[in-house]
Design a protein around this motif. Structure first.
Motif, PDB file in Angstrom:
ATOM      1  N   ARG A  46      -4.661  10.292  -4.437  1.00  0.00           N
ATOM      2  CA  ARG A  46      -4.117   9.301  -5.383  1.00  0.00           C
ATOM      3  C   ARG A  46      -3.390   9.989  -6.540  1.00  0.00           C
ATOM      4  NH1 ARG A  46      -8.760   6.848  -3.847  1.00  0.00           N
ATOM      5  NH2 ARG A  46      -8.612   4.733  -3.054  1.00  0.00           N
ATOM      6  N   ARG A  50       0.559   9.678  -7.505  1.00  0.00           N
ATOM      7  CA  ARG A  50       1.042   9.287  -8.842  1.00  0.00           C
ATOM      8  C   ARG A  50       2.105  10.259  -9.341  1.00  0.00           C
ATOM      9  NH1 ARG A  50      -3.957   6.672  -9.597  1.00  0.00           N
ATOM     10  NH2 ARG A  50      -5.195   8.465 -10.165  1.00  0.00           N
ATOM     11  N   ARG A  58       0.109   1.446  -8.516  1.00  0.00           N
ATOM     12  CA  ARG A  58      -1.092   2.255  -8.234  1.00  0.00           C
ATOM     13  C   ARG A  58      -1.841   1.778  -6.992  1.00  0.00           C
ATOM     14  NH1 ARG A  58      -5.899   0.028 -10.510  1.00  0.00           N
ATOM     15  NH2 ARG A  58      -5.442  -1.871 -11.668  1.00  0.00           N
TER      16      ARG A  58
END
Length: 182
Positions: A46, A50, A58
């Motif tokens: 994750r 990003r 997200r």
């Protein structure tokens, strides 16, 4: 005008420009971490996403392996899912709505090349791609530069989308054509 500015404007540009090459290398290093080091979707992946995809919501899920050119040109809404082996050639803005699901091996191309062989040796150019909300893109589909896919669309597996697709239809084939309204 820099080569990057030309690329983002849809003008012919030199892809092996120093700045663009460095940005692609940065993306490749992040993709290596995502696709090789992590390979499972977790907190580390994750964080990588990003950094790689700063303009993505997200709530984005990518099943590795995944490939893109730059990452920052991918603008996605909430609840977007990419299955394995998806490729996004994001030399220009790729807009993906909310609740969009991509089957395995879907390719999205903003990058294209001049038809003239001599021009093609030195330059390329880009056309934006837009995919609406609530779409399902079947596996092994290719979405060509400049295409807009409307809201609520299902694209059948193995399709080659060369032209815009209106809202709320099933489209399939090579080239993809509307089969029926949904």
């Amino acid at each position: 005008m820099t080569e990057k500015e030309k690329m983002l404007a849809g003008d012919h540009y030199f892809a092996n420009d120093k700045e663009l090459s460095a940005e692609r290398l940065r993306a490749k290093k992040l993709l290596h971490r995502l696709n090789v080091t992590e390979y499972v979707f977790n907190g580390n992946s994750r964080n990588i996403l990003r950094e790689l995809l700063p303009n993505a919501h997200r709530h984005l899920y990518i099943e590795p392996p995944f490939h893109c050119d730059y990452g920052y040109n991918i603008h996605s809404g909430e609840n977007v899912y990419f299955n394995v082996h998806c490729v996004v050639l994001d030399t220009m803005k790729i807009t993906i709505g909310n609740n969009v699901f991509f089957g395995a091996n879907v390719h999205i191309y903003a990058a294209t090349h001049p038809l003239d062989a001599v021009s093609r040796r030195k330059t390329e150019f880009s056309k934006p791609v837009t995919i609406g909300n609530d779409c399902w893109i079947g596996g092994n589909t290719v979405i060509c530069p400049g295409v807009t896919i409307g809201d609520g669309v299902t694209i059948g597996a193995g399709s080659v989308v060369t032209k815009n697709i209106p809202d709320n239809v099933l489209a399939a084939g090579n080239p993809a054509r509307v089969i029926r309204e949904l």
